[in-house]
Motif scaffolding. Structure first.
Motif, short mmCIF file in Angstrom:
data_model
loop_
_atom_site.label_atom_id
_atom_site.label_comp_id
_atom_site.label_asym_id
_atom_site.label_seq_id
_atom_site.Cartn_x
_atom_site.Cartn_y
_atom_site.Cartn_z
N GLY A 42 -3.40 27.08 -22.98
CA GLY A 42 -1.99 27.43 -22.93
C GLY A 42 -1.35 27.34 -21.55
N LYS A 43 -2.11 26.86 -20.57
CA LYS A 43 -1.58 26.76 -19.21
C LYS A 43 -1.64 25.32 -18.71
N GLU A 44 -0.88 25.07 -17.66
CA GLU A 44 -0.91 23.74 -17.07
C GLU A 44 -2.14 23.57 -16.19
N ARG A 45 -2.50 22.33 -15.98
CA ARG A 45 -3.60 22.04 -15.09
C ARG A 45 -3.24 22.47 -13.67
N GLU A 46 -4.18 23.09 -12.98
CA GLU A 46 -3.91 23.56 -11.63
C GLU A 46 -4.99 23.12 -10.66
N PHE A 47 -4.58 22.99 -9.42
CA PHE A 47 -5.48 22.60 -8.35
C PHE A 47 -6.44 23.74 -8.04
N VAL A 48 -7.70 23.39 -7.76
CA VAL A 48 -8.70 24.38 -7.39
C VAL A 48 -9.18 24.15 -5.95
N ALA A 49 -9.65 22.92 -5.67
CA ALA A 49 -10.20 22.65 -4.34
C ALA A 49 -10.25 21.15 -4.11
N ALA A 50 -10.27 20.76 -2.83
CA ALA A 50 -10.39 19.34 -2.48
C ALA A 50 -11.20 19.21 -1.20
N VAL A 51 -11.80 18.03 -1.04
CA VAL A 51 -12.63 17.78 0.14
C VAL A 51 -12.49 16.34 0.59
N ASP A 52 -12.44 16.16 1.89
CA ASP A 52 -12.45 14.82 2.47
C ASP A 52 -13.44 14.85 3.62
N TRP A 53 -14.53 14.11 3.47
CA TRP A 53 -15.53 14.06 4.53
C TRP A 53 -15.70 12.63 5.02
N SER A 54 -14.58 11.94 5.26
CA SER A 54 -14.70 10.59 5.80
C SER A 54 -15.18 10.66 7.24
N SER A 55 -15.45 9.53 7.82
CA SER A 55 -16.07 9.51 9.13
C SER A 55 -15.20 10.11 10.22
N SER A 56 -13.87 10.04 10.07
CA SER A 56 -12.99 10.51 11.13
C SER A 56 -12.26 11.80 10.79
N VAL A 57 -12.26 12.16 9.53
CA VAL A 57 -11.55 13.36 9.11
C VAL A 57 -12.47 14.21 8.26
N SER A 58 -12.43 15.49 8.45
CA SER A 58 -13.26 16.37 7.65
C SER A 58 -12.47 17.64 7.36
N TRP A 59 -12.15 17.84 6.09
CA TRP A 59 -11.47 19.08 5.73
C TRP A 59 -11.78 19.46 4.30
N THR A 60 -11.61 20.73 4.01
CA THR A 60 -11.64 21.25 2.65
C THR A 60 -10.40 22.12 2.47
N TYR A 61 -10.00 22.25 1.24
CA TYR A 61 -8.79 23.03 0.96
C TYR A 61 -8.96 23.70 -0.39
N TYR A 62 -8.48 24.96 -0.48
CA TYR A 62 -8.68 25.75 -1.69
C TYR A 62 -7.39 26.39 -2.16
N ALA A 63 -7.30 26.56 -3.45
CA ALA A 63 -6.22 27.38 -4.00
C ALA A 63 -6.46 28.82 -3.58
N ASP A 64 -5.40 29.57 -3.39
CA ASP A 64 -5.54 30.96 -2.97
C ASP A 64 -6.37 31.78 -3.96
#
Length: 128
Positions: A42-64
């Motif tokens: 009954g709810k819309e799809r929502e973001f949970v987490a993402a990751v980028d570990w390419s050679s020059s950039v490294s980050w993770t991000y999370y929903a609150d």
């Protein structure tokens, strides 16, 4: 053709842990931003987490809502991204989807529309 296959879902008690996996094939996995999303009934799809570990950039991000409880990480050698879920709550019950965003070079998580490839989803049910 990129394919994403999730696994690891199931039934877990509140306060417990679960690890989801997403195996990627058919593309250059290391160059993709990888994300996890979820959709509860009954709810819309929502973001949970993402990751980028390419050679020059490294980050993770999370929903609150999952920050401090979930961890996203990837193994480029295995073309696999994981979502470690700890201290799960009943509100974490949902179908969890893995997604890949190719050719993205931003410093934060891509918009949902940038994810070009999606898995079929895996059900996570948290019992109280």
């Amino acid at each position: 053709q990129v394919q994403l296959v999730e696994s690891g879902g199931g039934l877990v008690q509140a306060g417990g842990s679960l690890r989801l996996s997403c195996a990627a094939s058919g593309g250059t996995f290391s160059s993709y931003v990888m994300g996890w999303f979820r959709q509860a009934p009954g709810k819309e799809r929502e973001f949970v987490a993402a990751v980028d570990w390419s050679s020059s950039v490294s980050w993770t991000y999370y929903a609150d809502s999952v920050k401090g409880r979930f961890t996203i990480f990837r193994d480029n050698a295995k073309n696999t991204v994981y979502l470690q879920m700890n201290a799960v709550k009943s509100e974490d019950t949902a179908v969890y989807y893995c997604a890949a965003a190719p050719n993205y070079y931003g410093t934060g998580p891509p918009a949902t529309s940038r994810y070009a490839y999606w898995g079929q989803g895996t059900q996570v049910t948290v019992s109280s």
